[in-house]
Write a protein that holds these residues in place. Structure first.
Motif, PDB file in Angstrom:
ATOM      1  N   ASP A 104       0.818  -1.219   0.000  1.00 52.14           N
ATOM      2  CA  ASP A 104       0.000   0.000   0.000  1.00 52.14           C
ATOM      3  C   ASP A 104       0.849   1.265   0.000  1.00 52.14           C
ATOM      4  N   LEU A 105       2.156   1.115   0.278  1.00 53.29           N
ATOM      5  CA  LEU A 105       3.032   2.288   0.232  1.00 53.29           C
ATOM      6  C   LEU A 105       3.102   2.888  -1.169  1.00 53.29           C
ATOM      7  N   VAL A 106       2.938   2.050  -2.188  1.00 54.42           N
ATOM      8  CA  VAL A 106       2.975   2.568  -3.559  1.00 54.42           C
ATOM      9  C   VAL A 106       1.826   3.545  -3.781  1.00 54.42           C
ATOM     10  N   ALA A 107       0.633   3.173  -3.355  1.00 60.20           N
ATOM     11  CA  ALA A 107      -0.519   4.069  -3.519  1.00 60.20           C
ATOM     12  C   ALA A 107      -0.323   5.352  -2.715  1.00 60.20           C
ATOM     13  N   LEU A 108       0.239   5.228  -1.522  1.00 60.64           N
ATOM     14  CA  LEU A 108       0.475   6.421  -0.702  1.00 60.64           C
ATOM     15  C   LEU A 108       1.490   7.353  -1.365  1.00 60.64           C
ATOM     16  N   ALA A 109       2.531   6.762  -1.940  1.00 59.69           N
ATOM     17  CA  ALA A 109       3.543   7.582  -2.620  1.00 59.69           C
ATOM     18  C   ALA A 109       2.961   8.251  -3.863  1.00 59.69           C
ATOM     19  N   ARG A 110       2.211   7.493  -4.657  1.00 58.37           N
ATOM     20  CA  ARG A 110       1.632   8.052  -5.878  1.00 58.37           C
ATOM     21  C   ARG A 110       0.608   9.140  -5.529  1.00 58.37           C
ATOM     22  N   GLY A 111      -0.077   8.960  -4.404  1.00 57.28           N
ATOM     23  CA  GLY A 111      -1.037   9.967  -3.986  1.00 57.28           C
ATOM     24  C   GLY A 111      -0.398  11.303  -3.653  1.00 57.28           C
ATOM     25  N   ARG A 112       0.891  11.285  -3.339  1.00 58.78           N
ATOM     26  CA  ARG A 112       1.618  12.518  -3.055  1.00 58.78           C
ATOM     27  C   ARG A 112       2.368  13.029  -4.281  1.00 58.78           C
ATOM     28  N   GLY A 113       2.176  12.353  -5.402  1.00 55.05           N
ATOM     29  CA  GLY A 113       2.823  12.793  -6.635  1.00 55.05           C
ATOM     30  C   GLY A 113       4.245  12.307  -6.794  1.00 55.05           C
ATOM     31  N   TRP A 114       4.671  11.366  -5.970  1.00 58.67           N
ATOM     32  CA  TRP A 114       6.032  10.840  -6.074  1.00 58.67           C
ATOM     33  C   TRP A 114       6.077   9.688  -7.068  1.00 58.67           C
ATOM     34  N   ASP A 115       7.156   9.611  -7.817  1.00 55.45           N
ATOM     35  CA  ASP A 115       7.334   8.521  -8.769  1.00 55.45           C
ATOM     36  C   ASP A 115       7.645   7.214  -8.041  1.00 55.45           C
ATOM     37  N   CYS A 116       7.253   6.129  -8.683  1.00 54.49           N
ATOM     38  CA  CYS A 116       7.628   4.780  -8.246  1.00 54.49           C
ATOM     39  C   CYS A 116       8.159   4.042  -9.473  1.00 54.49           C
ATOM     40  N   ALA A 117       8.995   3.033  -9.256  1.00 51.31           N
ATOM     41  CA  ALA A 117       9.659   2.366 -10.383  1.00 51.31           C
ATOM     42  C   ALA A 117       9.736   0.863 -10.141  1.00 51.31           C
ATOM     43  N   VAL A 118      10.110   0.160 -11.204  1.00 50.48           N
ATOM     44  CA  VAL A 118      10.222  -1.304 -11.161  1.00 50.48           C
ATOM     45  C   VAL A 118      11.584  -1.724 -11.694  1.00 50.48           C
ATOM     46  N   VAL A 119      12.188  -2.699 -11.035  1.00 48.41           N
ATOM     47  CA  VAL A 119      13.363  -3.418 -11.540  1.00 48.41           C
ATOM     48  C   VAL A 119      12.950  -4.877 -11.662  1.00 48.41           C
ATOM     49  N   GLU A 120      13.346  -5.539 -12.738  1.00 50.08           N
ATOM     50  CA  GLU A 120      12.941  -6.935 -12.951  1.00 50.08           C
ATOM     51  C   GLU A 120      14.084  -7.901 -12.627  1.00 50.08           C
ATOM     52  N   ALA A 121      13.693  -9.080 -12.137  1.00 48.27           N
ATOM     53  CA  ALA A 121      14.636 -10.168 -11.882  1.00 48.27           C
ATOM     54  C   ALA A 121      14.045 -11.463 -12.417  1.00 48.27           C
ATOM     55  N   SER A 122      14.859 -12.506 -12.482  1.00 44.00           N
ATOM     56  CA  SER A 122      14.394 -13.785 -13.015  1.00 44.00           C
ATOM     57  C   SER A 122      13.496 -14.494 -12.011  1.00 44.00           C
ATOM     58  N   VAL A 123      12.683 -15.390 -12.516  1.00 40.60           N
ATOM     59  CA  VAL A 123      11.796 -16.184 -11.667  1.00 40.60           C
ATOM     60  C   VAL A 123      12.619 -17.038 -10.697  1.00 40.60           C
ATOM     61  N   ALA A 124      13.694 -17.649 -11.187  1.00 45.18           N
ATOM     62  CA  ALA A 124      14.518 -18.518 -10.337  1.00 45.18           C
ATOM     63  C   ALA A 124      15.123 -17.753  -9.168  1.00 45.18           C
ATOM     64  N   GLU A 125      15.507 -16.515  -9.415  1.00 49.93           N
ATOM     65  CA  GLU A 125      16.119 -15.716  -8.355  1.00 49.93           C
ATOM     66  C   GLU A 125      15.136 -15.389  -7.240  1.00 49.93           C
TER      67      GLU A 125
END
Length: 469
Positions: free
Chosen positions: A203-224
């Motif tokens: 839920d921190l993502v929604a709270l951050a977006r609600g304040r206009g702050w950017d959020c981002a994604v980094v991807e990793a493998s399924v095995a990792e």
């Protein structure tokens, strides 16, 4: 207190009920290291300060396994957000980046965590970076919804997702990198008004977006990002680890004659031009130098094997075994807490425990160092170029000098000087013709003592019945 650049929280309070075990889930081992140990090892190169380990009450063994971490206790299991709240007091001096990861995700790589921190420090200054992955079957995983610019707009739980959102293949692993200064104060805004009554860190993502702050994604493998929730998962994770370790060994110059049957520990170290036969087990703490041959069905732990040595087959090296250069350890030989000098040999059916064996010494078949008297361990010292005859017992503490010879079948209880010959056994006596006399006597005894036929059952009782008429 100075404020740290990077801190970390490891969530390890889960009881792992599906493991059906009396010990915490994160204490189950992969490659002879607890899961939590793998996670702590991935964090170590990042020099996070502090590392806070969140455990449940009664998890003292987990705290002991994570020796470099501060401990926070989550008294009730009320979700991931609640677990991070439990660590809040230990994070007062943190104003930089905060990694949040899980003790039951043992394969997460240091490079992945570094990538998340690098993304967190990007020019767009995202408040939250979430680690995503793309499983073949997204199923019940939360979906990561990206915006037009590629940033993270929302995390949607599978049960709440629209058909279009459920079609998203990018899923939430739960691992995060947070801007601690902005996001830690928002923990108090997390709510548990959901079906489970839990506080979700997502839920921190929604709270951050609600304040206009950017959020981002980094991807990793399924095995990792493989999580461990059951014994079957644990077995699958072990297989993944062993396959990686075997591939890395062969890439590094090791020959595995039957790769699928060789078992490595997390800290096994192998040199180049090592040849390993089938069904060899490496326990913790093994180092093998260059050009060593380990034949099949050997069990090795806590041992160092120097260059050019030959081990096995069916040998056992226990903790404290130090095998010198060009040493031969043969079939059904066990070595424990003993050092063998260059070129020494113990080729058959021998136990060497609590001993020092000089270079060039030959230990005959069936020899044992008698190192334990029921109360204390004692040491056997054998000099260089000694010959120990087969079936000898060396009763420690005892010293055998350089160049000495011990006759076969001896029981050595006193020190043997250098270049002496020691024979400690009953003297042989030959009695001419006695074998013939013995055989004749035994044949006669056998003839006169042949067993009589057994009486038929009920014969005596029948006679009694007849006489009673």
């Amino acid at each position: 207190m100075p404020k740290s650049r990077t801190a970390a929280i490891v969530l390890a309070a889960g009881k792992g009920t599906r493991m059906k075990s009396r010990k915490p889930k994160v204490m189950h081992e992969i490659a002879n290291r607890p899961m939590i140990g793998h996670v702590m090892a991935a964090l170590k190169p990042l020099h996070c300060d502090p590392v806070v380990l969140v455990v449940a009450p009664g998890m003292e063994d987990v705290a002991e396994a994570a020796v470099s971490a501060q401990i926070a206790v989550q008294r009730e299991q009320l979700g991931t957000g609640h677990a991070v709240m439990a660590a809040r007091a230990a994070l007062k001096s943190v104003s930089g980046d905060l990694l949040v990861l899980y003790g039951d995700t043992p394969f997460i790589a240091t490079a992945t965590l570094e990538a998340m921190l690098k993304r967190r420090r990007g020019t767009d200054d995202p408040a939250v970076v979430v680690l995503g992955f793309r499983p073949d079957e997204p199923g019940g995983y939360g979906r990561l919804v990206l915006g037009a610019s590629g940033g993270l707009d929302a995390i949607v739980e599978a049960r709440d997702a629209t058909p279009e959102q459920r079609a998203i293949g990018l899923c939430n692993s739960g691992v995060m990198a947070l801007d601690a200064e902005r996001m830690l104060p928002l923990l108090k805004e997390l709510r548990n008004d959901n079906a489970k009554g839990e506080y979700y860190l997502t839920d921190l993502v929604a709270l951050a977006r609600g304040r206009g702050w950017d959020c981002a994604v980094v991807e990793a493998s399924v095995a990792e990002l493989m999580g461990i929730n059951s014994r079957a998962d644990l077995a699958a994770a072990e297989q993944v680890y062993q396959d990686r370790a075997r591939a890395a060994a062969m890439e590094g110059g090791v020959t595995l004659l039957e790769p699928g049957s060789v078992f490595f520990s997390h800290d096994t170290r192998l040199g180049q031009d090592v040849v390993i036969g089938p069904h060899v087990y490496f326990g913790p703490g093994v180092t093998v130098e260059n050009e060593v041959e380990i034949k099949g069905f050997c069990h090795i732990e806590g041992a160092r094997i120097s260059a050019g040595a030959r081990i096995g087959p069916f040998a056992r090296l226990r903790p404290g075994a130090a095998i010198g250069p060009d040493v031969h350890i043969g079939n059904f030989v066990e070595v424990k807490n003993a050092r063998l000098g260059p070129g020494a040999k113990a080729n058959h059916l021998t136990y060497i425990g609590d001993a020092e064996i000089g270079g060039g010494t030959n230990i005959g078949a069936g020899t044992i160092t008698v190192n334990y008297d029921g109360f204390c361990k004692s040491r056997t010292v054998i000099g260089p170029n000694v010959s120990i005859g087969s079936n000898s017992s060396l009763v420690a503490p005892v010293t055998i000098g350089a160049g000495a010879i011990v006759g076969a079948g001896s029981v050595i209880t006193e020190n043997v000087p250098a270049d002496a010959m020691a024979i400690a056994r009953g003297r042989q006596v030959n009695m001419t013709g006695r074998a013939q006399t013995f055989r004749a006597k035994r044949k006669k005894t056998k003839t006169t003592t042949k067993a009589k036929p057994a009486k038929k059952a009920g014969a005596r009782s029948g006679a009694k019945r007849k006489s009673g008429k």
